[in-house]
Enzyme design. Structure first.
Site, PDB file in Angstrom:
ATOM      1  N   LYS A 159     -23.474   9.684  26.779  1.00 51.57           N
ATOM      2  CA  LYS A 159     -22.435   9.535  25.757  1.00 51.57           C
ATOM      3  C   LYS A 159     -22.950   9.915  24.376  1.00 51.57           C
ATOM      4  CE  LYS A 159     -19.169   6.149  23.894  1.00 51.57           C
ATOM      5  NZ  LYS A 159     -18.692   4.749  23.961  1.00 51.57           N
ATOM      6  N   ARG A 161     -23.969   3.373  32.551  1.00 47.18           N
ATOM      7  CA  ARG A 161     -22.536   3.618  32.718  1.00 47.18           C
ATOM      8  C   ARG A 161     -22.268   4.173  34.112  1.00 47.18           C
ATOM      9  NH1 ARG A 161     -23.771   4.976  27.433  1.00 47.18           N
ATOM     10  NH2 ARG A 161     -22.568   3.828  25.862  1.00 47.18           N
ATOM     11  N   TYR A 179     -39.849  10.514  28.683  1.00 46.73           N
ATOM     12  CA  TYR A 179     -40.195   9.157  29.069  1.00 46.73           C
ATOM     13  C   TYR A 179     -41.598   8.772  28.619  1.00 46.73           C
ATOM     14  CZ  TYR A 179     -42.439  11.678  32.913  1.00 46.73           C
ATOM     15  OH  TYR A 179     -43.193  12.538  33.660  1.00 46.73           O
ATOM     16  N   HIS A 186     -28.729   3.550  24.271  1.00 41.58           N
ATOM     17  CA  HIS A 186     -29.088   4.920  24.643  1.00 41.58           C
ATOM     18  C   HIS A 186     -29.429   5.780  23.446  1.00 41.58           C
ATOM     19  CE1 HIS A 186     -26.592   4.496  28.599  1.00 41.58           C
ATOM     20  NE2 HIS A 186     -27.544   3.583  28.467  1.00 41.58           N
ATOM     21  N   HIS A 204     -18.699  -1.142  34.428  1.00 41.13           N
ATOM     22  CA  HIS A 204     -19.161  -1.252  33.043  1.00 41.13           C
ATOM     23  C   HIS A 204     -19.479  -2.701  32.689  1.00 41.13           C
ATOM     24  CE1 HIS A 204     -19.196  -0.854  28.655  1.00 41.13           C
ATOM     25  NE2 HIS A 204     -19.351   0.440  28.848  1.00 41.13           N
ATOM     26  N   ARG A 246     -23.039  -3.861  32.114  1.00 44.02           N
ATOM     27  CA  ARG A 246     -23.637  -3.655  30.792  1.00 44.02           C
ATOM     28  C   ARG A 246     -23.381  -4.865  29.895  1.00 44.02           C
ATOM     29  NH1 ARG A 246     -25.199   1.047  28.940  1.00 44.02           N
ATOM     30  NH2 ARG A 246     -24.231   0.832  26.880  1.00 44.02           N
TER      31      ARG A 246
END
Length: 381
Positions: free
Chosen positions: A253, A227, A352, A342, A315, A318
């Site tokens: 988000k 984003r 990670y 996400h 955006h 995406r």
């Protein structure tokens, strides 16, 4: 003493509503406006309720006595008056239709009742119809995707009940504010995104943009499809092991740490931007004030200047990635969704190292960057 027709006809309105008894519980109720209706009282669950049989002169004295006798034979509970919803609707339409000038609108008015209402409650006695009967009617219409029709039908059903109440056919009704059971469906308008066949041309144009930080930011956005705000606030300290970008949960988000594997092409872009902002906190620091990130609309307005207003946004990368990865790539939907949606379940520390589908996601990001490069090369050759 029982009433006579002459007494009923000569009864005048007074300052307050009043009753004229016909005996055995039947009485004529006269409102302040002069409306006359036949009524009786009865007990239900220990509470007194009122049954309205009809309105004089639509219901004669003799018919009112018959209706009252039937109700008493039913142990005082209201018995059907013989007036169905369809009967009441017909009475209402005789009054309503002349106020509608368009013949087409009149037909649509009638059709909406015949198609959506009468098959379900048309033959039910209007005084016995319950709220759930009415909500079922309008919700069935909404389920067909006809929300506006459902609203109009709900209003017409309510109007029929209001009219029946005014006529004295019923004392009260369950149709008030019937539209409140209908729910507007939130329509999420997708962000503009180019067809994937035009990706190569877009990348070629981005590389001609004359402001370095914005140009590199758009390219990095294309290769990572995060984003816009996530890339704006990207910090050099979030780069781990020289090959992962770990976005902290508070900036996501979904409020969960997100891992972005960095392809060879994405790392090349970071190496180039490091020459510009390597001493700053933010990777994409503002050219005007290096202590803050680029502004909210930097990337969007750059796309406008490149001729993509209304066709592409930050955006939109995406959406572009989602389309290509789902339609053209060999990766499973679960892997794609993890990278797009996400949804991480790991702790911030060393997330990670343990992120779901991380090996496949590393391959996915490499595949994506290679695809973008091939699209750009196809345009330039």
């Amino acid at each position: 003493m029982t009433l006579t027709v002459r007494q009923i006809e000569s009864a005048k309105p007074k300052d307050k509503a009043y009753k004229l008894s016909d005996g055995r519980g039947l009485y004529l109720f006269i409102t302040k406006t002069g409306v006359k209706s036949w009524r009786s009282n009865y007990l239900e669950n220990g509470k007194q309720k009122t049954m309205t049989y009809g309105r004089f002169p639509d219901m004669s004295l003799a018919d009112a006595r018959i209706a009252h006798m039937n109700a008493k034979n039913n142990k005082g509970k209201p018995e059907t008056t013989g007036i169905t919803f369809k009967n009441a609707s017909d009475k209402w339409l005789k009054v309503k239709l002349p106020t509608i000038t368009s013949k087409k609108s009149q037909r649509q008015f009638i059709y909406s009742l015949e198609e959506f209402v009468y098959p379900f409650i048309g033959d039910l006695e209007i005084g016995q119809i319950k709220r759930v009967d009415l909500t079922d009617v309008v919700l069935k219409i909404q389920e067909q995707g006809l929300l506006e029709t459902a609203k109009r039908v709900a209003g017409r059903v309510t109007a029929v009940f209001d009219y029946a109440q005014d006529l004295g056919i019923i004392e009260s009704h369950p149709a008030n504010n019937l539209t409140r059971v209908l729910r507007e469906k939130r329509i999420i308008k997708p962000m503009p995104s180019i067809p994937y066949e035009e990706a190569g041309e877009l990348l070629t144009k981005i590389e001609t943009y004359n402001e370095t930080i914005t140009r590199l930011g758009l390219l990095f956005l294309a290769h990572t499809f995060v984003r816009t705000n996530e890339i704006r606030y990207m910090k050099w300290s979030e780069i781990r092991d020289g090959k992962f970008w770990v976005i902290p949960a508070e900036r996501m988000k979904m409020k969960k740490t997100h891992v972005v594997p960095l392809s060879e092409q994405a790392l090349k872009i970071l190496n180039e931007i490091e020459l510009e902002t390597g001493e700053c906190e933010y990777v994409f620091a503002s050219p005007v004030n290096s202590r803050v990130p680029v502004s909210e609309n930097t990337f969007l307005f750059a796309l406008y200047r490149l001729g993509y207003k209304g066709r592409m946004t930050g955006h939109g990368f995406r959406s572009l990635a989602s389309t290509v990865l789902n339609e053209l790539s060999p990766f499973s939907r679960d892997v794609i969704e993890r990278q797009l949606a996400h949804k991480e379940t790991d702790l911030v520390r060393a997330a990670y190292n343990r992120a779901e589908y991380l090996p496949q996601r590393i391959e996915l990001m490499d595949w994506w960057s290679d695809w973008l490069l091939n699209q750009k090369n196809a345009v330039n050759h």
